[in-house]
Design an enzyme around this catalytic site. Structure first.
Site, PDB file in Angstrom:
ATOM      1  N   SER A 277      41.596  51.035  46.921  1.00 60.72           N
ATOM      2  CA  SER A 277      40.297  51.286  47.544  1.00 60.72           C
ATOM      3  C   SER A 277      39.519  52.393  46.833  1.00 60.72           C
ATOM      4  CB  SER A 277      40.489  51.680  49.015  1.00 60.72           C
ATOM      5  OG  SER A 277      41.195  50.673  49.692  1.00 60.72           O
TER       6      SER A 277
HETATM    7  N1  SAM Z   1      45.850  51.396  50.333  1.00 61.06           N
HETATM    8  C1  SAM Z   1      45.978  50.674  49.106  1.00 61.06           C
HETATM    9  C2  SAM Z   1      45.987  51.543  47.876  1.00 61.06           C
HETATM   10  O1  SAM Z   1      45.873  52.767  47.991  1.00 61.06           O
HETATM   11  O2  SAM Z   1      46.133  50.982  46.784  1.00 61.06           O
HETATM   12  C3  SAM Z   1      44.944  49.590  48.978  1.00 61.06           C
HETATM   13  C4  SAM Z   1      45.144  48.522  49.992  1.00 61.06           C
HETATM   14  S1  SAM Z   1      44.363  47.001  49.625  1.00 61.06           S
HETATM   15  C5  SAM Z   1      42.665  47.329  49.919  1.00 61.06           C
HETATM   16  C6  SAM Z   1      44.896  46.078  51.059  1.00 61.06           C
HETATM   17  C7  SAM Z   1      46.359  45.700  51.025  1.00 61.06           C
HETATM   18  O3  SAM Z   1      46.702  45.180  52.302  1.00 61.06           O
HETATM   19  C8  SAM Z   1      46.709  44.610  50.008  1.00 61.06           C
HETATM   20  O4  SAM Z   1      47.691  45.072  49.130  1.00 61.06           O
HETATM   21  C9  SAM Z   1      47.202  43.457  50.882  1.00 61.06           C
HETATM   22  O5  SAM Z   1      48.244  42.711  50.280  1.00 61.06           O
HETATM   23  C10 SAM Z   1      47.684  44.216  52.101  1.00 61.06           C
HETATM   24  N2  SAM Z   1      47.793  43.424  53.330  1.00 61.06           N
HETATM   25  C11 SAM Z   1      46.933  42.499  53.838  1.00 61.06           C
HETATM   26  N3  SAM Z   1      47.412  42.014  55.007  1.00 61.06           N
HETATM   27  C12 SAM Z   1      48.576  42.669  55.251  1.00 61.06           C
HETATM   28  C13 SAM Z   1      49.540  42.624  56.292  1.00 61.06           C
HETATM   29  N4  SAM Z   1      49.404  41.823  57.350  1.00 61.06           N
HETATM   30  N5  SAM Z   1      50.621  43.441  56.212  1.00 61.06           N
HETATM   31  C14 SAM Z   1      50.794  44.264  55.160  1.00 61.06           C
HETATM   32  N6  SAM Z   1      49.919  44.342  54.125  1.00 61.06           N
HETATM   33  C15 SAM Z   1      48.825  43.565  54.180  1.00 61.06           C
END
Ligand code: SAM
Length: 228
Positions: free
Chosen positions: A68
């Site tokens: 992000s």
């Molecule tokens: N916080 C992260 C970073 O610092 O790099 C960025 C997160 S990214 C915007 C969103 C993440 O949420 C993705 O890696 C995606 O695979 C994960 N995601 C989506 N749905 C999810 C779920 N139900 N449980 C766990 N992870 C999930």
């Protein structure tokens, strides 16, 4: 030929990011500013995007996911209102960057990622950085992680169609859930604070809701999110 940025170059870019993208755009919590000034974001970004690690934007990390934008990481951390003693649940580990920031702000962080390859890479990098208070779990985080509940704070880094009730039930009294919620136009970064006393996630009784503002995230995929 242009040389690759050195650790000192990245440190200077990091300091500029904290000043121009965070402090001058309203992030006030000094512990959040300090944590973002300390975590080497360039290490969480794929090699080919490293020169842009401190750009004012999200960046691809593979598997169709992103690390992000720095400001949104800071805004989520600030909204969690951490004092240092909390157990935090994070949903959406991604690169592990936000987990590394949270590790500096709380006692214990459990971070959940549904894509195993991302979770493994994040776990390894966090270990290499000597961060010992983060546990990376591969699971559907839309249903939280009941084994370690309740949590004083829960951060979700993906947009949910509606507030996931199971996550709300895993909040400790006084706890904060920060989560993007889909609405007509834009996703809205929203804080749900669990009040003392009775809680009914179906009606919203026992919850105080505050909208921080519009944001854009990847979808939360799972049992209390969107279908795959
Ligand atoms: N916080 C992260 C970073 O610092 O790099 C960025 C997160 S990214 C915007 C969103 C993440 O949420 C993705 O890696 C995606 O695979 C994960 N995601 C989506 N749905 C999810 C779920 N139900 N449980 C766990 N992870 C999930």
């Amino acid at each position: 030929m242009r040389r690759s940025p050195s650790a000192a170059d990245f440190a200077a870019q990091r300091a500029d990011m904290v000043e121009w993208q965070l402090r001058r755009r309203g992030i006030r919590d000094q512990s959040v500013l300090n944590a973002m000034a300390a975590v080497p974001r360039e290490l969480f970004v794929p090699e080919r995007y490293r020169k842009r690690a401190y750009a004012d934007s999200a960046l691809p990390i593979g598997h169709g996911q992103t690390i992000s934008q720095p400001w949104i990481v800071a805004a989520i951390c600030e909204a969690l209102a951490l004092e240092g003693s909390e157990r935090v649940l994070e949903v959406g580990t991604g690169s592990g960057y936000s987990a590394a920031v949270l590790a500096m702000l709380a006692a214990e962080v459990i971070t959940i990622e549904r894509i195993e390859e991302l979770a493994i890479a994040a776990r390894q990098l966090l270990a290499e950085l000597g961060i010992t208070n983060v546990e990376v779990v591969v699971a559907d985080g839309s249903a939280g992680f009941p084994d370690r509940a309740p949590y004083e704070a829960i951060a979700v880094h993906a947009t949910a169609p509606s507030p996931p009730r199971t996550l709300i039930r895993q909040l400790a009294p006084g706890g904060r859930l920060v989560i993007p919620i889909a609405s007509d136009g834009a996703d809205m970064l929203t804080v749900f604070r669990r009040l003392e006393g009775k809680l009914d996630p179906m009606t919203g009784e026992g919850l105080q809701r505050t909208v921080i503002g519009p944001c854009r995230f990847v979808p939360l995929v799972g049992s209390e999110g969107y279908p795959e």
